[in-house]
Write a protein that holds these residues in place. Structure first.
Motif, PDB file in Angstrom:
ATOM      1  N   ASP A 136      12.484  -6.231  -0.038  1.00  0.00           N
ATOM      2  CA  ASP A 136      13.135  -4.949  -0.270  1.00  0.00           C
ATOM      3  C   ASP A 136      14.257  -5.136  -1.273  1.00  0.00           C
ATOM      4  O   ASP A 136      14.578  -6.255  -1.670  1.00  0.00           O
ATOM      5  CB  ASP A 136      13.649  -4.300   1.040  1.00  0.00           C
ATOM      6  N   GLN A 166       7.870   5.076  -7.535  1.00  0.00           N
ATOM      7  CA  GLN A 166       7.250   5.583  -6.315  1.00  0.00           C
ATOM      8  C   GLN A 166       5.796   5.135  -6.164  1.00  0.00           C
ATOM      9  O   GLN A 166       5.270   5.092  -5.048  1.00  0.00           O
ATOM     10  CB  GLN A 166       7.351   7.107  -6.275  1.00  0.00           C
ATOM     11  N   TYR A 168       4.807   2.141  -6.699  1.00  0.00           N
ATOM     12  CA  TYR A 168       4.821   0.768  -6.202  1.00  0.00           C
ATOM     13  C   TYR A 168       5.763   0.540  -5.025  1.00  0.00           C
ATOM     14  O   TYR A 168       5.732  -0.525  -4.410  1.00  0.00           O
ATOM     15  CB  TYR A 168       5.206  -0.190  -7.332  1.00  0.00           C
ATOM     16  N   SER A 169       6.620   1.509  -4.718  1.00  0.00           N
ATOM     17  CA  SER A 169       7.592   1.289  -3.643  1.00  0.00           C
ATOM     18  C   SER A 169       7.985   2.600  -2.978  1.00  0.00           C
ATOM     19  O   SER A 169       7.754   3.681  -3.516  1.00  0.00           O
ATOM     20  CB  SER A 169       8.843   0.601  -4.203  1.00  0.00           C
ATOM     21  N   VAL A 170       8.572   2.487  -1.807  1.00  0.00           N
ATOM     22  CA  VAL A 170       9.147   3.644  -1.112  1.00  0.00           C
ATOM     23  C   VAL A 170      10.634   3.678  -1.487  1.00  0.00           C
ATOM     24  O   VAL A 170      11.367   2.703  -1.265  1.00  0.00           O
ATOM     25  CB  VAL A 170       8.977   3.519   0.411  1.00  0.00           C
ATOM     26  N   PRO A 197       8.923  -2.359  -1.581  1.00  0.00           N
ATOM     27  CA  PRO A 197       7.624  -2.445  -2.246  1.00  0.00           C
ATOM     28  C   PRO A 197       6.479  -2.174  -1.276  1.00  0.00           C
ATOM     29  O   PRO A 197       6.505  -2.623  -0.122  1.00  0.00           O
ATOM     30  CB  PRO A 197       7.587  -3.885  -2.766  1.00  0.00           C
ATOM     31  N   LYS A 198       5.482  -1.431  -1.744  1.00  0.00           N
ATOM     32  CA  LYS A 198       4.322  -1.110  -0.906  1.00  0.00           C
ATOM     33  C   LYS A 198       3.387  -2.319  -0.834  1.00  0.00           C
ATOM     34  O   LYS A 198       3.290  -3.088  -1.790  1.00  0.00           O
ATOM     35  CB  LYS A 198       3.562   0.076  -1.513  1.00  0.00           C
ATOM     36  N   PRO A 199       2.668  -2.464   0.283  1.00  0.00           N
ATOM     37  CA  PRO A 199       1.644  -3.512   0.346  1.00  0.00           C
ATOM     38  C   PRO A 199       0.604  -3.252  -0.745  1.00  0.00           C
ATOM     39  O   PRO A 199       0.337  -2.092  -1.097  1.00  0.00           O
ATOM     40  CB  PRO A 199       1.019  -3.330   1.736  1.00  0.00           C
ATOM     41  N   GLU A 201      -2.514  -3.183  -0.819  1.00  0.00           N
ATOM     42  CA  GLU A 201      -3.641  -2.290  -0.480  1.00  0.00           C
ATOM     43  C   GLU A 201      -3.239  -0.811  -0.495  1.00  0.00           C
ATOM     44  O   GLU A 201      -4.094   0.068  -0.569  1.00  0.00           O
ATOM     45  CB  GLU A 201      -4.241  -2.663   0.884  1.00  0.00           C
ATOM     46  N   ASP A 202      -1.945  -0.526  -0.416  1.00  0.00           N
ATOM     47  CA  ASP A 202      -1.489   0.866  -0.438  1.00  0.00           C
ATOM     48  C   ASP A 202      -1.231   1.390  -1.853  1.00  0.00           C
ATOM     49  O   ASP A 202      -1.013   2.587  -2.045  1.00  0.00           O
ATOM     50  CB  ASP A 202      -0.189   1.022   0.371  1.00  0.00           C
ATOM     51  N   ILE A 203      -1.231   0.491  -2.832  1.00  0.00           N
ATOM     52  CA  ILE A 203      -0.901   0.912  -4.198  1.00  0.00           C
ATOM     53  C   ILE A 203      -2.119   1.536  -4.881  1.00  0.00           C
ATOM     54  O   ILE A 203      -2.011   2.569  -5.546  1.00  0.00           O
ATOM     55  CB  ILE A 203      -0.323  -0.272  -5.005  1.00  0.00           C
TER      56      ILE A 203
END
Length: 268
Positions: A136, A166, A168-170, A197-199, A201-203
């Motif tokens: 983070d 947004q 790549y990350s929250v 940062p998003k995992p 697989e969520d990107i």
């Protein structure tokens, strides 16, 4: 806290040193370091955040460009904990390699810092390229930059920075900070923001270079419709195939829309 720091802030480096204890405590609380965390501070300055974090956590890596601050930082840090100081430009620091050497049990680092206003966007984009190595980020930035980072479609300040971060990350704005919390006091309000940062697989972005190219072109001339802004990059048929209107403007398109468009195969 400023023991040994005799030089004034350097304007050309965008230095504004944080000094207000209440704000510092809130930032440390927001970061909430835990045993085993690998904290990496960008631009420790005169140690306003560095020393409280060392007292709380015991050790810290810091990246500082201003050579005049190195000796006083090292000297003052000794009574608080172990400071590993990296001399140089943060934009040249390989966060992935740093995390591999000094990261936590998962091989990740936690980034933090009061970023120089004139370098905040390049630092954010640099961090994004190493997102998998970063757990983070907690940064103090100009308030208007944080507003742009967190803005949604339809907002006047929604733009390339919003979409890229947004995707790549929250992005979570935490609180604002008045100019009086710094020496010298900047002319603008600041804000603290958290990015997680998003995992991978969520990107769901297949071609990162293509995605970046589309977002840059779409917002390059905000008043233009997608049809015109993306001419040469994406045809009106491709824009429609992504479920978007060619006569829409970039600021009306959400992050998922840009991802859909970037993931479509470009006709030969």
């Amino acid at each position: 806290m400023t023991h040994g720091f005799t030089r004034p802030a350097k304007k050309h480096l965008g230095q504004n040193f944080l000094h207000e204890k209440g704000v510092i405590d809130k930032i440390v609380q927001a970061i909430d370091p835990q045993p085993g965390d690998a904290l990496v501070e960008i631009g420790p300055g005169q140690g306003a955040l560095t020393f409280p974090l060392l007292r709380r956590h015991g050790q810290l890596i810091a990246i500082e460009f201003d050579r005049d601050l190195h000796a006083p930082l090292q000297a003052a840090a000794r009574e608080h904990g172990t400071l590993h100081l990296i001399e140089g430009d943060v934009l040249e620091v390989d966060f992935t390699a740093l995390a591999a050497r000094h990261g936590d049990a998962r091989g990740q680092i936690r980034l933090l810092g009061n970023l120089p206003y004139n370098l905040s966007s390049p630092i954010l984009f640099h961090a994004l390229t190493h997102a998998a190595a970063i757990r983070d980020m907690h940064f103090m930035l100009q308030k208007e930059v944080v507003e742009r980072m967190a803005a949604g479609p339809g907002s006047k300040v929604y733009g390339r920075l919003s979409v890229m971060l947004q995707a790549y990350s929250v992005v979570t704005p935490l609180f604002t900070v008045a100019p009086g919390a710094f020496r010298p006091a900047p002319k603008v309000e600041s804000a603290v923001v958290r990015l997680v940062p998003k995992p991978a697989e969520d990107i769901a972005i297949r071609d990162h270079a293509r995605f970046a190219e589309l977002v840059r072109a779409a917002f390059g001339q905000r008043r233009k419709t997608l049809r015109n802004a993306l001419s040469g990059v994406a045809s009106p048929a491709l824009i429609e195939a992504a479920g978007l209107r060619p006569d829409a403007r970039a600021e009306q398109i959400d992050v998922a829309g840009f991802v859909r468009l970037a993931n479509l195969p470009v006709p030969a």
